[in-house]
Design a protein around this motif. Sequence first.
Motif, short mmCIF file in Angstrom:
data_model
loop_
_atom_site.label_atom_id
_atom_site.label_comp_id
_atom_site.label_asym_id
_atom_site.label_seq_id
_atom_site.Cartn_x
_atom_site.Cartn_y
_atom_site.Cartn_z
N ALA A 79 0.82 -1.22 0.00
CA ALA A 79 0.00 0.00 0.00
C ALA A 79 0.86 1.27 0.00
CB ALA A 79 -0.94 0.00 1.19
N SER A 80 2.06 1.20 0.55
CA SER A 80 2.94 2.37 0.58
C SER A 80 3.26 2.85 -0.83
CB SER A 80 4.25 2.03 1.30
OG SER A 80 4.00 1.59 2.62
N LEU A 81 3.34 1.91 -1.76
CA LEU A 81 3.65 2.24 -3.15
C LEU A 81 2.49 2.89 -3.88
CD1 LEU A 81 5.45 -1.12 -3.94
CD2 LEU A 81 6.55 1.11 -3.62
N LEU A 82 1.30 2.81 -3.29
CA LEU A 82 0.08 3.35 -3.90
C LEU A 82 -0.49 4.53 -3.13
CD1 LEU A 82 -1.61 -0.10 -4.59
CD2 LEU A 82 -0.26 1.27 -6.20
N ALA A 83 0.24 5.02 -2.14
CA ALA A 83 -0.26 6.09 -1.28
C ALA A 83 -0.67 7.31 -2.09
CB ALA A 83 0.82 6.48 -0.26
N ASP A 84 -1.70 7.98 -1.62
CA ASP A 84 -2.18 9.20 -2.27
C ASP A 84 -1.18 10.33 -1.99
OD1 ASP A 84 -3.47 11.47 -3.19
OD2 ASP A 84 -5.35 11.07 -2.14
N GLU A 85 -0.44 10.72 -3.01
CA GLU A 85 0.61 11.72 -2.83
C GLU A 85 0.05 13.14 -2.68
OE1 GLU A 85 4.45 9.95 -5.08
OE2 GLU A 85 2.78 10.48 -6.40
N ASP A 86 -1.25 13.29 -2.87
CA ASP A 86 -1.88 14.60 -2.74
C ASP A 86 -2.55 14.80 -1.40
OD1 ASP A 86 -1.14 15.40 -5.34
OD2 ASP A 86 -2.85 14.32 -6.19
N ALA A 87 -2.57 13.78 -0.56
CA ALA A 87 -3.25 13.86 0.73
C ALA A 87 -2.27 13.56 1.86
CB ALA A 87 -4.41 12.87 0.77
N PRO A 88 -2.41 14.23 3.00
CA PRO A 88 -1.53 13.94 4.13
C PRO A 88 -1.73 12.51 4.62
CG PRO A 88 -2.98 15.81 4.61
CD PRO A 88 -3.38 15.28 3.29
N ILE A 89 -0.71 11.94 5.22
CA ILE A 89 -0.76 10.59 5.78
C ILE A 89 -1.86 10.51 6.83
CG2 ILE A 89 0.53 8.87 7.11
CD1 ILE A 89 3.07 10.06 5.66
N ALA A 90 -1.93 11.52 7.67
CA ALA A 90 -2.96 11.65 8.71
C ALA A 90 -3.14 13.15 8.96
CB ALA A 90 -2.55 10.93 9.98
N ALA A 91 -4.17 13.51 9.67
CA ALA A 91 -4.43 14.92 9.96
C ALA A 91 -3.19 15.57 10.56
CB ALA A 91 -5.61 15.05 10.90
N GLY A 92 -2.78 16.69 9.99
CA GLY A 92 -1.63 17.43 10.49
C GLY A 92 -0.29 16.85 10.11
N GLN A 93 -0.29 15.81 9.28
CA GLN A 93 0.96 15.16 8.87
C GLN A 93 1.29 15.54 7.43
OE1 GLN A 93 2.95 13.32 10.97
NE2 GLN A 93 1.49 14.04 12.49
N PRO A 94 2.54 15.32 7.01
CA PRO A 94 2.93 15.65 5.63
C PRO A 94 2.35 14.67 4.62
CG PRO A 94 4.76 14.64 6.78
CD PRO A 94 3.66 14.83 7.79
N LYS A 95 2.49 15.02 3.36
CA LYS A 95 2.09 14.13 2.28
C LYS A 95 3.18 13.06 2.10
CE LYS A 95 -0.42 17.77 -0.11
NZ LYS A 95 -0.45 18.63 -1.30
N PRO A 96 2.80 11.85 1.72
CA PRO A 96 3.78 10.77 1.62
C PRO A 96 4.57 10.77 0.31
CG PRO A 96 1.62 9.93 1.08
CD PRO A 96 1.43 11.37 1.49
N ASP A 97 5.75 10.21 0.40
CA ASP A 97 6.59 9.92 -0.75
C ASP A 97 6.46 8.42 -1.01
OD1 ASP A 97 8.60 9.44 -2.61
OD2 ASP A 97 10.25 9.99 -1.27
N ARG A 98 5.93 8.03 -2.15
CA ARG A 98 5.75 6.61 -2.45
C ARG A 98 7.07 5.84 -2.47
NH1 ARG A 98 1.42 6.79 -7.45
NH2 ARG A 98 -0.36 7.46 -6.20
N ASN A 99 8.16 6.53 -2.63
CA ASN A 99 9.47 5.88 -2.66
C ASN A 99 10.28 6.13 -1.40
OD1 ASN A 99 8.74 5.14 -5.30
ND2 ASN A 99 10.86 5.21 -5.94
N GLY A 100 9.62 6.51 -0.32
CA GLY A 100 10.34 6.67 0.93
C GLY A 100 10.88 5.32 1.40
N VAL A 101 12.16 5.30 1.78
CA VAL A 101 12.80 4.07 2.25
C VAL A 101 12.49 3.89 3.73
CG1 VAL A 101 15.01 2.89 2.64
CG2 VAL A 101 14.66 4.25 0.56
N TRP A 102 11.98 2.72 4.08
CA TRP A 102 11.74 2.35 5.48
C TRP A 102 12.99 1.62 5.96
CZ3 TRP A 102 9.10 -2.54 7.49
CH2 TRP A 102 8.86 -2.44 8.86
#
Length: 195
Positions: A79-102
């Motif tokens: 699901a991380s690879l399909l995250a909505d890059e236009d919406a914050p991860i959660a309220a008050g959080q930044p938008k996700p990078d689909r290629n962020g390394v965990w």
Amino acid sequence: MWEPSGGFFYTGTNDGVTVNKSPVPEDTQTWTRLALGSRRFSRSLDWAAAELAVTDHSGRVNSTVPEGQSYEGVTFSSASLLADEDAPIAAGQPKPDRNGVWFEGTAHLALALRDRGARGDEARARRLIASTEQAQDLLGGGQTVGGKALPERCGVVSASSPLDTGFGFGYYPYRHTGATAWYLMAAARYNPLQV
């Protein structure tokens, strides 16, 4: 939880009957190898290395990686690879990078590859560890705990850029005990899931 046609493990079940088929997380692939040591299920490492592979750099949408830096590893889940890059991860959080390394999962994978020891595993594990070491050197500076500055290069950040796990929470480029501990175990070739 084994999916033989895909060569991976599902995450589990909420009701004890129905298998959760999405998202498919990284840790179920690597922890099963580390805990069971079974050749039968070793393809799960190949699945994680291929299907969850990411490279984060400053040119990516929503990446927080500084200019000129690049990190390779794996992300948290399918699901991380399909995250909505236009919406914050959660309220008050930044938008996700689909290629962020965990980095915690990247260390899981490095350790599991070293544990398996198939052709090419050690070289791949070394690249993942080198990426994590670069993150320790270059990411997470200027952070504090309880108002006190953390020493530079003391700990690995949880992610190279904000990433959405697909499970209702995210990881961010903040120093993280779990990421640091798994990196150390991977570097030392210590499997905590074996007695």
